[in-house]
Design an enzyme around this catalytic site. Structure first.
Site, PDB file in Angstrom:
ATOM      1  N   SER A  14       0.814  -1.230   0.000  1.00  0.00           N
ATOM      2  CA  SER A  14       0.000   0.000   0.000  1.00  0.00           C
ATOM      3  C   SER A  14       0.842   1.273   0.000  1.00  0.00           C
ATOM      4  CB  SER A  14      -0.924   0.016   1.221  1.00  0.00           C
ATOM      5  OG  SER A  14      -1.632   1.243   1.238  1.00  0.00           O
ATOM      6  N   SER A  16      -0.714   4.146   0.533  1.00  0.00           N
ATOM      7  CA  SER A  16      -1.537   5.124   1.258  1.00  0.00           C
ATOM      8  C   SER A  16      -0.783   5.834   2.386  1.00  0.00           C
ATOM      9  CB  SER A  16      -2.801   4.456   1.787  1.00  0.00           C
ATOM     10  OG  SER A  16      -3.615   4.088   0.706  1.00  0.00           O
ATOM     11  N   LYS A  65     -13.767  -4.403   1.871  1.00  0.00           N
ATOM     12  CA  LYS A  65     -14.626  -3.248   1.565  1.00  0.00           C
ATOM     13  C   LYS A  65     -16.115  -3.539   1.799  1.00  0.00           C
ATOM     14  CE  LYS A  65     -11.587  -0.890  -1.698  1.00  0.00           C
ATOM     15  NZ  LYS A  65     -11.441  -0.291  -3.025  1.00  0.00           N
ATOM     16  N   ASN A  86     -14.624   2.283   1.302  1.00  0.00           N
ATOM     17  CA  ASN A  86     -13.160   2.346   1.410  1.00  0.00           C
ATOM     18  C   ASN A  86     -12.688   3.366   2.451  1.00  0.00           C
ATOM     19  OD1 ASN A  86     -13.562   4.800   0.141  1.00  0.00           O
ATOM     20  ND2 ASN A  86     -11.756   4.597  -1.164  1.00  0.00           N
ATOM     21  N   ASP A 101     -13.645   5.965  -4.008  1.00  0.00           N
ATOM     22  CA  ASP A 101     -12.988   5.446  -5.216  1.00  0.00           C
ATOM     23  C   ASP A 101     -13.493   6.124  -6.489  1.00  0.00           C
ATOM     24  OD1 ASP A 101     -11.237   3.654  -4.043  1.00  0.00           O
ATOM     25  OD2 ASP A 101     -12.626   1.965  -4.147  1.00  0.00           O
ATOM     26  N   GLY A 126     -15.740  -4.945 -15.797  1.00  0.00           N
ATOM     27  CA  GLY A 126     -15.669  -5.474 -14.433  1.00  0.00           C
ATOM     28  C   GLY A 126     -16.934  -5.149 -13.651  1.00  0.00           C
ATOM     29  N   ARG A 151     -17.126 -10.717 -16.888  1.00  0.00           N
ATOM     30  CA  ARG A 151     -16.999 -12.158 -17.138  1.00  0.00           C
ATOM     31  C   ARG A 151     -18.240 -12.882 -16.631  1.00  0.00           C
ATOM     32  NH1 ARG A 151     -11.703 -14.506 -14.370  1.00  0.00           N
ATOM     33  NH2 ARG A 151     -12.995 -14.037 -12.554  1.00  0.00           N
ATOM     34  N   THR A 152     -18.676 -12.530 -15.403  1.00  0.00           N
ATOM     35  CA  THR A 152     -19.896 -13.115 -14.845  1.00  0.00           C
ATOM     36  C   THR A 152     -21.038 -12.119 -15.061  1.00  0.00           C
ATOM     37  OG1 THR A 152     -18.492 -14.111 -13.142  1.00  0.00           O
ATOM     38  CG2 THR A 152     -20.872 -14.178 -12.758  1.00  0.00           C
TER      39      THR A 152
HETATM   40  P1  NDP Z   1     -12.633  -7.657  -7.321  1.00  0.00           P
HETATM   41  O1  NDP Z   1     -11.929  -8.929  -6.979  1.00  0.00           O
HETATM   42  O2  NDP Z   1     -13.716  -7.151  -6.445  1.00  0.00           O
HETATM   43  O3  NDP Z   1     -13.282  -7.806  -8.788  1.00  0.00           O
HETATM   44  C1  NDP Z   1     -12.529  -8.333  -9.842  1.00  0.00           C
HETATM   45  C2  NDP Z   1     -13.267  -8.112 -11.159  1.00  0.00           C
HETATM   46  O4  NDP Z   1     -12.384  -8.465 -12.217  1.00  0.00           O
HETATM   47  C3  NDP Z   1     -14.522  -8.947 -11.326  1.00  0.00           C
HETATM   48  O5  NDP Z   1     -15.441  -8.217 -12.095  1.00  0.00           O
HETATM   49  C4  NDP Z   1     -13.991 -10.164 -12.083  1.00  0.00           C
HETATM   50  O6  NDP Z   1     -14.971 -10.835 -12.849  1.00  0.00           O
HETATM   51  C5  NDP Z   1     -13.004  -9.506 -12.999  1.00  0.00           C
HETATM   52  N1  NDP Z   1     -11.898 -10.362 -13.465  1.00  0.00           N
HETATM   53  C6  NDP Z   1     -10.993 -11.008 -12.715  1.00  0.00           C
HETATM   54  N2  NDP Z   1     -10.098 -11.633 -13.508  1.00  0.00           N
HETATM   55  C7  NDP Z   1     -10.466 -11.371 -14.776  1.00  0.00           C
HETATM   56  C8  NDP Z   1      -9.951 -11.752 -16.057  1.00  0.00           C
HETATM   57  N3  NDP Z   1      -8.858 -12.499 -16.152  1.00  0.00           N
HETATM   58  N4  NDP Z   1     -10.577 -11.285 -17.152  1.00  0.00           N
HETATM   59  C9  NDP Z   1     -11.666 -10.519 -17.046  1.00  0.00           C
HETATM   60  N5  NDP Z   1     -12.212 -10.134 -15.884  1.00  0.00           N
HETATM   61  C10 NDP Z   1     -11.616 -10.562 -14.762  1.00  0.00           C
HETATM   62  O7  NDP Z   1     -11.455  -6.586  -7.489  1.00  0.00           O
HETATM   63  P2  NDP Z   1     -11.609  -4.984  -7.419  1.00  0.00           P
HETATM   64  O8  NDP Z   1     -12.840  -4.615  -8.146  1.00  0.00           O
HETATM   65  O9  NDP Z   1     -11.455  -4.527  -6.032  1.00  0.00           O
HETATM   66  O10 NDP Z   1     -10.291  -4.490  -8.199  1.00  0.00           O
HETATM   67  C11 NDP Z   1     -10.236  -4.488  -9.614  1.00  0.00           C
HETATM   68  C12 NDP Z   1      -8.994  -3.726 -10.071  1.00  0.00           C
HETATM   69  O11 NDP Z   1      -9.072  -2.353  -9.686  1.00  0.00           O
HETATM   70  C13 NDP Z   1      -7.680  -4.258  -9.483  1.00  0.00           C
HETATM   71  O12 NDP Z   1      -6.716  -4.256 -10.511  1.00  0.00           O
HETATM   72  C14 NDP Z   1      -7.317  -3.229  -8.424  1.00  0.00           C
HETATM   73  O13 NDP Z   1      -5.921  -3.133  -8.221  1.00  0.00           O
HETATM   74  C15 NDP Z   1      -7.871  -1.945  -9.054  1.00  0.00           C
HETATM   75  N6  NDP Z   1      -8.185  -0.890  -8.083  1.00  0.00           N
HETATM   76  C16 NDP Z   1      -7.532   0.314  -8.179  1.00  0.00           C
HETATM   77  C17 NDP Z   1      -7.814   1.341  -7.327  1.00  0.00           C
HETATM   78  C18 NDP Z   1      -7.080   2.642  -7.472  1.00  0.00           C
HETATM   79  O14 NDP Z   1      -7.198   3.511  -6.583  1.00  0.00           O
HETATM   80  N7  NDP Z   1      -6.357   2.848  -8.556  1.00  0.00           N
HETATM   81  C19 NDP Z   1      -8.809   1.210  -6.256  1.00  0.00           C
HETATM   82  C20 NDP Z   1      -9.468  -0.079  -6.237  1.00  0.00           C
HETATM   83  C21 NDP Z   1      -9.133  -1.085  -7.108  1.00  0.00           C
HETATM   84  P3  NDP Z   1     -15.977 -11.918 -12.190  1.00  0.00           P
HETATM   85  O15 NDP Z   1     -17.077 -11.097 -11.560  1.00  0.00           O
HETATM   86  O16 NDP Z   1     -16.428 -12.713 -13.335  1.00  0.00           O
HETATM   87  O17 NDP Z   1     -15.183 -12.675 -11.183  1.00  0.00           O
END
Ligand code: NDP
Length: 280
Positions: A14, A16, A65, A86, A101, A126, A151-152
């Protein structure tokens, strides 16, 4: 000295504490901010201990979260929509929950990247915690449409349904599809936002390049080396690439303002953090 922290698991990565220390220096605020690794099944206890020790507030990151939203005694409408939180602020026995966020992403796109979202077509990839946190604030910018793909499919549909009243009020056409839908091959978008964790897993890019517009924006919420593949892909197809570092600094600024009532400057902190990461 007032103390704050970020809870997560893992948490070592982190940035932060560094960001909030710089905000405190630049605004002349006396505060301490540290990271706390909460056990996977022990977030509520860790939070309680921190509050009992006099902590004033905290940030919360993966995987806590959703639990943070449930533990807050009063939530902002953003948390209710996102079902994820968050930022917590302790106020006596009250725990106020917010989600910064989405504001962070919007501030970064609109102010730092000069990308006005009004009237634009957006693709949001996503439907996890990050996507849920940004959808509401993106809708409030009144784009023409937001297509959410995941994906889902079921998760994307539920997220979009939860935001239906806001989309209607803002006049935005907001729909959910899965990653195989033909819209990804037939439509290019002004702004593409990767809020999936595809970059984290270094897997395939989640969408075809047909979604990118020449001179459009393509933003991966990931930052650091893991976002490079998405950024290279976007620029090789003529889109303007952006990583999630600006969002990280901007969401922190929103939390800082909520806790301290003071708006920290973000541009110098973002520039310093980018330089720091480039050296490491
Ligand atoms: P979650 O685990 O809550 O969600 C993951 C999401 O990604 C789901 O929609 C999942 O789909 C999808 N996913 C996972 N793997 C794949 C893949 N290979 N191909 C396609 N879709 C995929 O994670 P978060 O939402 O918390 O985080 C997502 C991203 O955002 C991360 O990279 C994180 O680092 C970034 N982030 C950045 C922040 C910033 O301040 N810059 C703040 C918060 C997050 P399914 O529903 O089908 O499982």
């Amino acid at each position: 000295m007032d103390t704050y922290c970020v809870f997560g698991h893992p948490i070592e990565h982190s940035k932060s504490p560094w960001i909030h220390a710089r905000f405190a220096q630049l605004t002349g605020q006396a505060l301490a901010y540290r990271k706390i690794l909460a056990p996977i099944d022990g977030f509520a206890t860790s939070l309680q201990t921190f509050q009992a020790q006099g902590g004033k507030g905290c940030n919360v990151t993966l995987p806590f979260k959703t639990e943070a939203a449930a533990l807050a005694t009063r939530c902002s409408p953003r948390v209710s929509l996102a079902q994820a939180c968050n930022t917590l602020k302790f106020d006596g026995q009250e725990i106020l929950g917010d989600n910064t966020d989405g504001l962070g992403l919007v501030n970064d796109l609109v102010h730092n990247a000069s990308c006005n979202l009004q009237g634009k077509s957006l693709l949001l990839i996503g439907a996890g915690g990050a996507a849920a946190g940004v959808l509401g604030p993106l809708l409030c910018e009144k784009p023409r449409c937001i297509v959410v793909v995941n994906r889902t499919l079921d998760k994307a549909v539920r997220m979009v349904n939860r935001h239906a009243a806001l989309a209607l009020a803002e006049g935005v056409d907001c729909q959910a599809f899965d990653l195989q839908h033909e819209i990804l091959h037939s439509q290019a978008f002004d702004v593409v936002i990767n809020a999936s964790s595809s970059s984290l897993h270094q897997g395939e890019l989640p969408v075809p390049s047909s979604v990118l517009s020449r001179h459009g924006m393509a933003c991966d919420l990931m930052y650091g080396p893991a976002s490079q593949r998405f950024m290279d892909w976007a620029s090789s197809h003529g889109a303007e690439p952006r990583d999630g570092l600006g969002m990280l600094v901007e969401q922190a600024a929103e939390s800082f303002q909520l806790w301290r009532g003071v708006r920290p400057p973000t541009a110098p902190v973002l520039a310093e953090l980018r330089a720091l990461l480039a050296q490491s």
